[in-house]
Design a protein around this motif. Structure first.
Motif, PDB file in Angstrom:
ATOM      1  N   ASN A 145     -10.627  36.675  11.459  1.00 28.21           N
ATOM      2  CA  ASN A 145     -10.604  36.390  12.792  1.00 28.21           C
ATOM      3  C   ASN A 145     -11.965  36.481  13.623  1.00 28.21           C
ATOM      4  O   ASN A 145     -12.123  35.207  14.034  1.00 28.21           O
ATOM      5  N   GLU A 151      -5.945  33.028  15.449  1.00 34.68           N
ATOM      6  CA  GLU A 151      -5.283  34.205  15.595  1.00 34.68           C
ATOM      7  C   GLU A 151      -3.965  34.812  14.745  1.00 34.68           C
ATOM      8  O   GLU A 151      -3.815  35.887  14.893  1.00 34.68           O
ATOM      9  N   TYR A 153      -4.666  36.018  12.017  1.00 34.07           N
ATOM     10  CA  TYR A 153      -5.312  37.112  11.170  1.00 34.07           C
ATOM     11  C   TYR A 153      -5.113  38.409  12.198  1.00 34.07           C
ATOM     12  O   TYR A 153      -5.012  39.519  11.640  1.00 34.07           O
TER      13      TYR A 153
END
Length: 324
Positions: A145, A151, A153
């Protein structure tokens, strides 16, 4: 996740933010190296960040030129006492790299040597999220991330709360077939493993750490993409294979190898990751959760062999018994 683990991982993320990291090294030995290799797989697949995997002693002796003050070096040792990995941490710090140790023992030599520690619980009744797989995946998702800004992750971090339940479900699903595998192959002197993508690391670990180290069964981990470039010549009707058909972009490599090997061998055991139970995992995260689930599932196949051969996985001939 326990607050101490949250804080440890966040300290690493903040340190990476402050270091202008240009490359990542994953350094360990044996099964620990295989476990870290999933990080290298997803970093190189999903980002433009250069990433490298080294067995600890070669890391020291090869002395990669790319290693320096803008490097992140992630090291792992279950006990934290592997001499080569402790030495690798010392070497990395001598090059001003940011070092992170992953281990179950915060007082271990490795954790004392590295700048940061990410600790996991082991056999203490903790949820899977606080154990080895969950801790490493949380760190990995947060690093991905940070590097990409995506997002998904962060959704991965949230959905790791389901990991323990998913491991239990998938182990229950494979328990009987793994036991049957052990019974069928209890007298085999050699068993080949085959996989690709992220799962080649499972094939390596199963081959080296479970079949060869723990069960004294000869083996070789064959990459599905390399099967047709030499290894397929050993295929015959009575040659046993354990094949992992993965979840991800390398699946066509596995399927091609599977189509051939099942045509000429009558002893092929298939672990199909696409058939795992992924309840509660988003579709775009399945390829990340697949490797996290495959390890506990494959362990059952070693348990089956141990049960039917009468050879406990704890038995060693040389390891920890003499100087080497």
């Amino acid at each position: 996740m326990k607050q101490v683990h949250v804080e440890q991982i966040q300290k690493v993320i903040e340190a990476v933010k402050g270091k202008d990291i240009e490359n990542i090294f994953f350094v360990a030995c044996g099964g620990s190296m295989a476990a870290l290799s999933f990080g290298d797989y997803f970093v190189t697949k999903d980002t433009d960040m250069p990433s490298f995997v080294y067995t600890s002693n070669e890391f020291i002796h090869r002395a990669p030129k790319a290693l320096g003050e803008k490097s992140l070096v992630i090291l792992k040792s279950h006990t934290g006492t592997t001499p080569e990995t402790v030495g690798a941490a010392t070497y990395a710090r001598s090059k001003s790299a940011l070092t992170v140790a992953i281990s179950m023992d915060v007082e271990s030599p490795l954790c004392q040597e590295a700048e940061f520690t990410v600790h996991y619980n082991y056999k203490d009744g903790s949820d899977a999220i606080d154990c080895e797989i969950g801790i490493y995946y949380t760190l990995l998702f947060k690093l991905l991330n940070l590097i990409t800004g995506e997002e998904k992750y962060l959704r991965g971090v949230d959905q790791l709360s389901k990991l323990g339940e998913l491991i239990e479900r998938n182990q229950a699903k494979h328990k009987d077939v793994a036991d049957a595998f052990g019974k069928k192959n209890k007298r085999e002197k050699i068993i080949y493993t085959m996989a690709s993508g992220a799962y080649i690391h499972h094939a390596y670990s199963f081959t080296s750490c479970l079949l060869m180290e723990m069960l004294w069964v000869n083996s070789n981990a064959i990459h599905s993409g390399e099967y047709f470039h030499g290894p397929f010549e050993i295929t015959d009707y009575d040659v046993p294979f354990l094949m992992v058909v993965g979840e991800g972009p390398s699946t066509p490599l596995d399927q091609r190898a599977l189509d051939f090997v099942t045509k000429y061998s009558e002893n092929v055991e298939v672990v199909n990751v696409k058939e795992f139970d992924y309840t509660g995992v988003d579709e775009d995260l399945k390829e990340y959760f697949g490797p996290a689930l495959a390890g506990p599932v494959l362990r059952l196949y070693a348990d089956g062999l141990a049960e039917h051969t009468g050879h406990p996985l704890s038995v060693r001939r040389y390891m920890w018994k003499m100087e080497y």
